[in-house]
Design a protein around this motif. Structure first.
Motif, PDB file in Angstrom:
ATOM      1  N   VAL A   1     -32.454 -28.235 -26.111  1.00  0.00           N
ATOM      2  CA  VAL A   1     -31.902 -27.637 -27.311  1.00  0.00           C
ATOM      3  C   VAL A   1     -30.389 -27.611 -27.185  1.00  0.00           C
ATOM      4  N   ASN A   2     -29.681 -28.098 -28.199  1.00  0.00           N
ATOM      5  CA  ASN A   2     -28.232 -27.932 -28.244  1.00  0.00           C
ATOM      6  C   ASN A   2     -27.969 -26.557 -28.827  1.00  0.00           C
ATOM      7  N   PHE A   3     -27.435 -25.659 -28.019  1.00  0.00           N
ATOM      8  CA  PHE A   3     -27.366 -24.248 -28.376  1.00  0.00           C
ATOM      9  C   PHE A   3     -26.149 -23.873 -29.217  1.00  0.00           C
ATOM     10  N   ASP A   4     -25.158 -24.725 -29.342  1.00  0.00           N
ATOM     11  CA  ASP A   4     -23.923 -24.365 -30.052  1.00  0.00           C
ATOM     12  C   ASP A   4     -24.181 -23.961 -31.499  1.00  0.00           C
ATOM     13  N   ASP A   5     -24.960 -24.751 -32.223  1.00  0.00           N
ATOM     14  CA  ASP A   5     -25.239 -24.432 -33.627  1.00  0.00           C
ATOM     15  C   ASP A   5     -26.083 -23.162 -33.734  1.00  0.00           C
ATOM     16  N   ILE A   6     -27.014 -22.989 -32.829  1.00  0.00           N
ATOM     17  CA  ILE A   6     -27.850 -21.785 -32.820  1.00  0.00           C
ATOM     18  C   ILE A   6     -26.982 -20.549 -32.594  1.00  0.00           C
ATOM     19  N   ALA A   7     -26.054 -20.632 -31.653  1.00  0.00           N
ATOM     20  CA  ALA A   7     -25.174 -19.496 -31.357  1.00  0.00           C
ATOM     21  C   ALA A   7     -24.310 -19.142 -32.568  1.00  0.00           C
ATOM     22  N   TRP A   8     -23.747 -20.148 -33.230  1.00  0.00           N
ATOM     23  CA  TRP A   8     -22.882 -19.880 -34.377  1.00  0.00           C
ATOM     24  C   TRP A   8     -23.678 -19.262 -35.533  1.00  0.00           C
ATOM     25  N   ARG A   9     -24.852 -19.824 -35.818  1.00  0.00           N
ATOM     26  CA  ARG A   9     -25.677 -19.259 -36.895  1.00  0.00           C
ATOM     27  C   ARG A   9     -26.127 -17.839 -36.557  1.00  0.00           C
ATOM     28  N   GLY A  10     -26.489 -17.601 -35.305  1.00  0.00           N
ATOM     29  CA  GLY A  10     -26.897 -16.259 -34.884  1.00  0.00           C
ATOM     30  C   GLY A  10     -25.768 -15.265 -34.980  1.00  0.00           C
ATOM     31  N   LEU A  11     -24.580 -15.649 -34.543  1.00  0.00           N
ATOM     32  CA  LEU A  11     -23.406 -14.776 -34.629  1.00  0.00           C
ATOM     33  C   LEU A  11     -23.123 -14.406 -36.077  1.00  0.00           C
ATOM     34  N   ARG A  12     -23.078 -15.403 -36.949  1.00  0.00           N
ATOM     35  CA  ARG A  12     -22.803 -15.134 -38.368  1.00  0.00           C
ATOM     36  C   ARG A  12     -23.886 -14.267 -38.992  1.00  0.00           C
ATOM     37  N   VAL A  43     -31.234 -16.633 -23.699  1.00  0.00           N
ATOM     38  CA  VAL A  43     -29.809 -16.524 -24.023  1.00  0.00           C
ATOM     39  C   VAL A  43     -29.634 -16.068 -25.473  1.00  0.00           C
ATOM     40  N   GLY A  44     -30.459 -16.571 -26.378  1.00  0.00           N
ATOM     41  CA  GLY A  44     -30.379 -16.160 -27.779  1.00  0.00           C
ATOM     42  C   GLY A  44     -30.643 -14.667 -27.962  1.00  0.00           C
ATOM     43  N   LEU A  45     -31.650 -14.148 -27.274  1.00  0.00           N
ATOM     44  CA  LEU A  45     -31.951 -12.718 -27.369  1.00  0.00           C
ATOM     45  C   LEU A  45     -30.834 -11.868 -26.766  1.00  0.00           C
ATOM     46  N   ILE A  46     -30.322 -12.293 -25.621  1.00  0.00           N
ATOM     47  CA  ILE A  46     -29.222 -11.577 -24.964  1.00  0.00           C
ATOM     48  C   ILE A  46     -28.002 -11.554 -25.877  1.00  0.00           C
ATOM     49  N   LEU A  47     -27.640 -12.715 -26.391  1.00  0.00           N
ATOM     50  CA  LEU A  47     -26.465 -12.833 -27.246  1.00  0.00           C
ATOM     51  C   LEU A  47     -26.614 -11.993 -28.508  1.00  0.00           C
ATOM     52  N   SER A  48     -27.777 -12.039 -29.116  1.00  0.00           N
ATOM     53  CA  SER A  48     -28.028 -11.260 -30.325  1.00  0.00           C
ATOM     54  C   SER A  48     -27.844  -9.765 -30.071  1.00  0.00           C
ATOM     55  N   GLU A  49     -28.374  -9.257 -28.968  1.00  0.00           N
ATOM     56  CA  GLU A  49     -28.247  -7.839 -28.636  1.00  0.00           C
ATOM     57  C   GLU A  49     -26.792  -7.459 -28.375  1.00  0.00           C
ATOM     58  N   LEU A  50     -26.072  -8.297 -27.648  1.00  0.00           N
ATOM     59  CA  LEU A  50     -24.671  -7.986 -27.351  1.00  0.00           C
ATOM     60  C   LEU A  50     -23.804  -8.013 -28.610  1.00  0.00           C
ATOM     61  N   ILE A  51     -24.063  -8.964 -29.498  1.00  0.00           N
ATOM     62  CA  ILE A  51     -23.313  -9.022 -30.761  1.00  0.00           C
ATOM     63  C   ILE A  51     -23.656  -7.815 -31.620  1.00  0.00           C
ATOM     64  N   GLN A  52     -24.933  -7.479 -31.698  1.00  0.00           N
ATOM     65  CA  GLN A  52     -25.365  -6.307 -32.469  1.00  0.00           C
ATOM     66  C   GLN A  52     -24.680  -5.044 -31.952  1.00  0.00           C
ATOM     67  N   ASN A  53     -24.619  -4.866 -30.634  1.00  0.00           N
ATOM     68  CA  ASN A  53     -23.937  -3.706 -30.052  1.00  0.00           C
ATOM     69  C   ASN A  53     -22.456  -3.702 -30.408  1.00  0.00           C
TER      70      ASN A  53
END
Length: 141
Positions: A1-12, A43-53
């Motif tokens: 999986v190329n995670f860059d697009d997933i990270a950007w969409r998740g952040l937004r 990584v997606g779950l971790i990132l989502s929680e940290l951004i949410q916090n």
């Protein structure tokens, strides 16, 4: 999986859902690169929680939430280093991850499962900086 697009969409998405009445600017720098689906899920779950916090506790009145990703190789191990920074009020006095909420404890456990580490610090000149690393499994093909 190329995670860059997933990270950007998740952040937004997290910023958009959590900040409908206040201006929060999302930023993404660096590259997560390709990773196995199992690592991408964690990584997606971790990132989502940290951004949410960061959105809920760091910049409740608005501000900036930045994510920076960097990949490196140490020996034959692929290391991902991620930093989530907000420009808000900073960590609460006496903050200790082991005494924090369930989400923070789960994130810490998931990062340890990935062979990584996590650290919370006050950012300069203000805000909170969370840094974590993860040892990624090799991507086949």
């Amino acid at each position: 999986v190329n995670f860059d697009d997933i990270a950007w969409r998740g952040l937004r998405a997290v910023v958009e859902v959590s900040s409908s009445d206040r201006p929060i600017e999302p930023r993404l720098d660096g590259s997560f690169g390709r990773m196995r689906a199992e690592d991408a899920t964690a990584v997606g779950l971790i990132l989502s929680e940290l951004i949410q916090n960061a959105v809920e506790h760091g910049v409740p009145e608005g501000g900036t939430v930045s994510v920076e990703a960097e990949r490196s190789t140490e020996g034959d191990v692929d290391i991902l280093r991620v930093t989530v920074v907000d420009d808000g009020a900073g960590l609460p006095t006496g903050f200790r991850p082991s005494k924090a909420g369930l989400g923070t404890r789960i994130v810490t456990s998931m990062i340890h499962d990935l062979g990584g580490q996590i650290r919370w610090d006050d950012a300069e000149p203000r805000g909170t900086r969370v840094r974590f690393s993860a040892r990624l499994r090799p991507v086949d093909g």
